[in-house]
Design an enzyme around this catalytic site. Structure first.
Site, mmCIF file in Angstrom:
data_model
loop_
_atom_site.group_PDB
_atom_site.id
_atom_site.type_symbol
_atom_site.label_atom_id
_atom_site.label_comp_id
_atom_site.label_asym_id
_atom_site.label_seq_id
_atom_site.Cartn_x
_atom_site.Cartn_y
_atom_site.Cartn_z
ATOM 1 N N HIS A 198 -11.720 -0.584 6.266
ATOM 2 C CA HIS A 198 -10.278 -0.789 6.194
ATOM 3 C C HIS A 198 -9.524 -0.019 7.283
ATOM 4 C CE1 HIS A 198 -6.488 -0.381 3.356
ATOM 5 N NE2 HIS A 198 -6.166 -0.665 4.599
ATOM 6 N N GLU A 214 0.809 -1.228 0.000
ATOM 7 C CA GLU A 214 0.000 0.000 0.000
ATOM 8 C C GLU A 214 0.841 1.276 0.000
ATOM 9 O OE1 GLU A 214 -4.226 -0.361 1.646
ATOM 10 O OE2 GLU A 214 -2.934 -0.905 3.324
ATOM 11 N N HIS A 218 -4.904 0.810 10.711
ATOM 12 C CA HIS A 218 -6.205 0.170 10.868
ATOM 13 C C HIS A 218 -6.679 0.444 12.298
ATOM 14 C CE1 HIS A 218 -4.174 -2.712 7.783
ATOM 15 N NE2 HIS A 218 -4.543 -1.575 7.213
ATOM 16 N N HIS A 278 -0.620 5.532 7.765
ATOM 17 C CA HIS A 278 -1.764 4.707 7.380
ATOM 18 C C HIS A 278 -1.915 3.593 8.406
ATOM 19 C CE1 HIS A 278 -4.576 2.123 5.480
ATOM 20 N NE2 HIS A 278 -3.695 1.141 5.446
HETATM 21 MN MN MN Z 1 -4.124 -0.935 5.111
#
Ligand code: MN
Length: 234
Positions: free
Chosen positions: A164, A73, A94, A92
């Site tokens: 996500h 990603e 979760h 980034h």
């Molecule tokens: Mn991710």
């Protein structure tokens, strides 16, 4: 100016603070070359050392990975640096308390405490079906999806990703870490407050004023979080 040592520390801090687990990643724009960014190779954030940091082009091409696998990603990071010249760091994650807000349309993530004014008028949500159709893995695995995510982010400080997680940005690494931690804290508080009754959120003017005031103080949190991970490492 943020350094590679800070990037390594950021990774450990975000793990310690419950934002990253085995997954998720932090990056910084290259301090000398705005057309590149720095991020560790594909690994658990809590295990990162300076040797693991790789340089990337904004299109996600690794420069010096030397065959080591990189994150699927990474396009999240590159396309945000491309779209937002003001952004110097990206997280980034979760983040567990934030994820519910990505899937309930009637419950936008909004700032309810002064520490989270950066959430502004409410966090936008990236719907990957709009860019990738039905049947994606929900991961942002190419530049086209990264570009669509950056578009959903717009001028905001964070964007939720449906089903996500969340991507948080700032003009310094320490601020990005601070925001990622407080996005999680605000989300947890918002879930708790919603059980008590109707929530009085920060107004847009309060959110703006609180952000300007509080974010001059991020070093205090950074120093404490950094010392904690250095102690637990010994
Ligand atoms: Mn991710």
């Amino acid at each position: 100016m943020d350094s590679i040592e800070d990037l390594v520390a950021a990774s450990h801090i975000l793990f310690d603070q419950g934002v990253l687990d085995a997954f998720g990643h932090v990056s910084m724009r290259h301090p000398q070359n705005a057309g590149r960014f720095l991020q560790c190779r594909n690994m658990a954030p809590a295990l990162v050392a300076a040797d693991d940091i790789v340089q990337f082009e904004l299109d996600g091409t690794p420069i010096d990975a030397a065959g080591r696998p990189v994150y699927l990603e990474r396009f999240i990071h590159g396309q945000i640096y491309r779209a937002r010249p003001d952004v110097m760091a990206v997280v980034h994650s979760h983040s567990p308390s934030v994820v519910p807000f990505s899937v309930v349309k009637t419950a936008p993530l909004r700032p309810l405490c002064h520490m989270a004014g950066f959430i502004g008028k409410g966090a936008p949500v990236f719907e990957i079906r709009d860019a990738g159709g039905d049947g994606t893995s929900l991961l942002v695995t190419d530049n086209r999806l990264g570009e669509a995510l950056a578009e959903s982010l717009g001028d905001e400080s964070l964007v939720l990703m449906r089903g996500h997680g969340v991507t948080v940005v700032a003009d310094t690494l320490k601020k990005a870490v601070y925001r990622a931690v407080y996005a999680e804290i605000n989300a947890r508080a918002q879930i708790q407050a919603s059980h008590l009754g109707a929530i009085e959120f920060l107004s847009p003017a309060e959110a703006k004023a609180a952000t300007q005031q509080i974010e001059t103080q991020v070093e205090r949190a950074w120093d404490m979080w950094k010392r904690k991970f250095l102690e637990t490492r010994q």
